[in-house]
Write an enzyme that holds these catalytic residues in place. Sequence first.
Site, PDB file in Angstrom:
ATOM      1  N   ASP A  36      11.620  -7.514   7.103  1.00 20.38           N
ATOM      2  CA  ASP A  36      11.344  -6.377   6.016  1.00 20.38           C
ATOM      3  C   ASP A  36      10.946  -5.220   6.742  1.00 20.38           C
ATOM      4  O   ASP A  36      10.659  -4.212   6.083  1.00 20.38           O
ATOM      5  CB  ASP A  36       9.820  -7.031   5.395  1.00 20.38           C
ATOM      6  CG  ASP A  36       8.971  -7.453   6.659  1.00 20.38           C
ATOM      7  OD1 ASP A  36       9.157  -8.058   7.346  1.00 20.38           O
ATOM      8  OD2 ASP A  36       7.765  -7.018   6.507  1.00 20.38           O
ATOM      9  N   ASN A  37      10.986  -4.957   7.923  1.00 18.42           N
ATOM     10  CA  ASN A  37      10.763  -3.776   8.592  1.00 18.42           C
ATOM     11  C   ASN A  37      12.122  -3.041   9.073  1.00 18.42           C
ATOM     12  O   ASN A  37      12.166  -2.173   9.839  1.00 18.42           O
ATOM     13  CB  ASN A  37       9.884  -3.650   9.723  1.00 18.42           C
ATOM     14  CG  ASN A  37       8.522  -4.444   9.323  1.00 18.42           C
ATOM     15  OD1 ASN A  37       8.138  -5.571   9.692  1.00 18.42           O
ATOM     16  ND2 ASN A  37       7.719  -3.550   8.611  1.00 18.42           N
ATOM     17  N   ARG A  94      15.098  -2.548   2.456  1.00 18.33           N
ATOM     18  CA  ARG A  94      15.026  -3.233   3.647  1.00 18.33           C
ATOM     19  C   ARG A  94      16.036  -4.443   3.534  1.00 18.33           C
ATOM     20  O   ARG A  94      16.475  -4.734   2.539  1.00 18.33           O
ATOM     21  CB  ARG A  94      13.644  -3.626   4.042  1.00 18.33           C
ATOM     22  CG  ARG A  94      12.890  -2.477   4.079  1.00 18.33           C
ATOM     23  CD  ARG A  94      11.619  -2.831   3.329  1.00 18.33           C
ATOM     24  NE  ARG A  94      10.560  -1.683   3.177  1.00 18.33           N
ATOM     25  CZ  ARG A  94       9.697  -1.426   3.909  1.00 18.33           C
ATOM     26  NH1 ARG A  94       9.791  -1.991   5.005  1.00 18.33           N
ATOM     27  NH2 ARG A  94       9.504  -0.057   3.763  1.00 18.33           N
ATOM     28  N   ARG A 140       0.842  -1.023  -0.034  1.00 16.88           N
ATOM     29  CA  ARG A 140       0.108   0.170   0.023  1.00 16.88           C
ATOM     30  C   ARG A 140       0.886   1.260  -0.110  1.00 16.88           C
ATOM     31  O   ARG A 140       0.419   2.120   0.521  1.00 16.88           O
ATOM     32  CB  ARG A 140      -0.825   0.053   0.887  1.00 16.88           C
ATOM     33  CG  ARG A 140      -0.167  -0.373   2.481  1.00 16.88           C
ATOM     34  CD  ARG A 140      -1.177  -0.391   3.590  1.00 16.88           C
ATOM     35  NE  ARG A 140      -0.340  -0.827   4.674  1.00 16.88           N
ATOM     36  CZ  ARG A 140      -0.745  -0.702   6.213  1.00 16.88           C
ATOM     37  NH1 ARG A 140      -1.941   0.066   6.021  1.00 16.88           N
ATOM     38  NH2 ARG A 140      -0.157  -0.894   6.840  1.00 16.88           N
ATOM     39  N   ASP A 147      -6.353  -4.210   1.154  1.00 14.93           N
ATOM     40  CA  ASP A 147      -7.037  -3.212   0.139  1.00 14.93           C
ATOM     41  C   ASP A 147      -6.225  -2.197  -0.256  1.00 14.93           C
ATOM     42  O   ASP A 147      -6.752  -1.019  -0.919  1.00 14.93           O
ATOM     43  CB  ASP A 147      -8.325  -2.665   0.881  1.00 14.93           C
ATOM     44  CG  ASP A 147      -8.157  -1.843   2.341  1.00 14.93           C
ATOM     45  OD1 ASP A 147      -6.887  -1.782   2.575  1.00 14.93           O
ATOM     46  OD2 ASP A 147      -9.165  -2.078   2.888  1.00 14.93           O
ATOM     47  N   GLY A 148      -4.814  -1.935   0.321  1.00  7.85           N
ATOM     48  CA  GLY A 148      -3.895  -0.741  -0.112  1.00  7.85           C
ATOM     49  C   GLY A 148      -4.148   0.274   0.733  1.00  7.85           C
ATOM     50  O   GLY A 148      -3.602   1.248   0.277  1.00  7.85           O
TER      51      GLY A 148
HETATM   52  C1  NAG Z   1       6.159  -4.611   8.196  1.00  8.61           C
HETATM   53  O1  NAG Z   1       6.293  -5.287   6.812  1.00  8.61           O
HETATM   54  C2  NAG Z   1       5.158  -6.259   6.722  1.00  8.61           C
HETATM   55  C3  NAG Z   1       5.312  -6.954   5.186  1.00  8.61           C
HETATM   56  O2  NAG Z   1       5.229  -5.915   4.427  1.00  8.61           O
HETATM   57  C4  NAG Z   1       3.980  -5.275   6.627  1.00  8.61           C
HETATM   58  O3  NAG Z   1       2.881  -5.878   6.452  1.00  8.61           O
HETATM   59  C5  NAG Z   1       3.827  -4.458   8.052  1.00  8.61           C
HETATM   60  O4  NAG Z   1       2.757  -3.479   8.016  1.00  8.61           O
HETATM   61  C6  NAG Z   1       5.092  -3.616   8.297  1.00  8.61           C
HETATM   62  N1  NAG Z   1       5.057  -3.330   9.579  1.00  8.61           N
HETATM   63  C7  NAG Z   1       4.703  -2.020  10.143  1.00  8.61           C
HETATM   64  C8  NAG Z   1       4.780  -1.710  11.352  1.00  8.61           C
HETATM   65  O5  NAG Z   1       4.479  -1.203   8.967  1.00  8.61           O
END
Ligand code: NAG
Length: 564
Positions: A318-319, A248, A151, A183-184
């Site tokens: 990924d974060n 990331r 999103r 849903d983005g």
């Molecule tokens: C961390 O990455 C995941 C996978 O893309 C995502 O669903 C999640 O919203 C992210 N966490 C935050 C805190 O944004």
Amino acid sequence: MNYLFFIFFLHIEHLFAIRVCQKNDFKHLFNLNLDVCSAIPLIETFSRWKFDNSRLKELPLDPEKRNYVRRNVHNAIFSQVPVTPIRSPTLLAVSDDALRNVLNVRPKVTQDSNFVDFINGVFRPENSLTYAHRYGGHQFGSWADQLGDGRANLLGERISFDGKRWEYQLKGSGRTPYSRDGDGRAVLRSSIREFLCSEAMHYLDVPTSRAAAIIVSEDTVMRDQFYDGHPQREKVAIVLRLAESWFRIGSLEILAKGKEIDNLRQLIDFIIENHFKSIDLKDENKYIIFFNEVVNNTAYTIAKWTSIGFAHGVCNTDNFSLLGLTIDYGPFGFLDAYNPGWTPNTSDDEYRYAFNKQAFVGSFNLLKLREALLPLIPHEKLPSVRNILNGFYPLYTRYFNKLYCQKLALIKCEKEDEHIINQLLKMMEGKSADFTMTFRQLSEIRLNIHEQIDIPKTAWALKHLSSHNQFDAWTRNWMKRLEESGLNLNEAKQIMNRVNPRYILRNWISQEAIEMADRGDFSRVRLILDILKNPYKLQKPAEDLKYANRPPKWAKGLKVSCSS
Ligand SMILES: *[C@@H]1O[C@H](CO)[C@@H](O)[C@H](O)[C@H]1NC(C)=O
Ligand SMILES: *[C@@H]1O[C@H](CO)[C@@H](O)[C@H](O)[C@H]1NC(C)=O
Ligand SMILES: *[C@@H]1O[C@H](CO)[C@@H](O)[C@H](O)[C@H]1NC(C)=O
């Protein structure tokens, strides 16, 4: 050329102390105007604002141009997908500081209609992109395969006047091939939290992404906020967020896992070239040096988090930024009462991402980064990579000690000082002392080396802690160390007051602002942003709102949901 001349001009101005602020002669030359106080040339009309020609376009782009969810995109770092605008967007808040210093625009451009259109993806300045990034990641300890910007849209890059390169991203801007079941969209609640916290962290000197603006719509989406079978309609919002890079650990992992080794090499080289200027691309050890720097930056950032009582909440690979920035503000939180095992994610019943586990999780994530780099590292070099990783925890501990020593003005920061820190933390844990205000009030009270310290009633957190049976002994030790360090007490207070904030973004504080914004009153969000700009400075509006008081009772039961 113009820019160089301008820098030269600024220098001249300094040398001869000529006030150029009011002069407009240069406006015609540069299409710019000089900002009266900041001496930065700021853009006046948003239609003139543009991105730089982006090097991101050199990276492999998904040939599929249709926008539908795909679980297995291959051989691509980005997919090109349009932004899906929200209906009837309203500007909720902007960060003046980000506008000036990153976008280099005068804050009044936010009144131009194309500014809101820009945040809504409708006005596309020159050199705009709309990319969704493909990445993977380890979530909660296991490989989750393809994730990606579900999103978010990368809009382009631009070098700000201080020479920093910034990537602009919209969050909440609609479905992409990586949306999976989503849903983005991002709801108002989580968007306000991200907007406020990323700016607050910047002012707290933590490496972080930034946020420039937030718009809100009357459009709603269904969210089951507490995953308890009671979904509700919530308003959607879009945040314009900024980072030097959004790549990331998971950006590299997906390429290594998919054996896309050329892409992997190309992406790391791109990141090194743009963000690790000290590394020579021709150096045969460049990937090892790169790893070393990521390890260092990550250790520093996590130590910073710990030093201000911040828990990220979702430390998945990924974060985790390859630049060691704090990114992806989700169910984050700041400690109220000091409880090292606390986690802001109420569904994290294993306490995997608890406050005191962040360094451990950081090293796990770096281990995954090391695995992603393996295809590019010759076998005989593996031991040195392992050593770098083994160095993470000692490095983190060093930063941790240094930062906590500053919090107590223990400038020598020797073994004895570490002991003083640990003892204080133990007492705080025993008494559930308020993390932020205990440190702050230690900096604010009148210190006297030869007398018992006198704690006024207003120093509520410290007063509470002082009932601990070791408190007096502890203060004597602390005072003794301060005296040995040769600082006078005024200097000590100054050091402490520079690193111990009085105001942080406590959950209850954002919660009130969110509820007001949901009713169409954005004043509180704006006020909080203003207050958090100077977290170390006593401010009347913040005191009136009791932001440095004991958190209200209802704050205790406040749950932060992860649904966003
Ligand atoms: C961390 O990455 C995941 C996978 O893309 C995502 O669903 C999640 O919203 C992210 N966490 C935050 C805190 O944004
Ligand atoms: C390690 O990180 C710190 C904090 O960001 C920085 O000041 C220092 O220069 C870094 N050292 C190396 C070797 O990269
Ligand atoms: C919170 O923790 C639970 C349990 O580990 C996890 O399933 C959930 O995805 C987490 N929430 C976020 C936003 O990461």
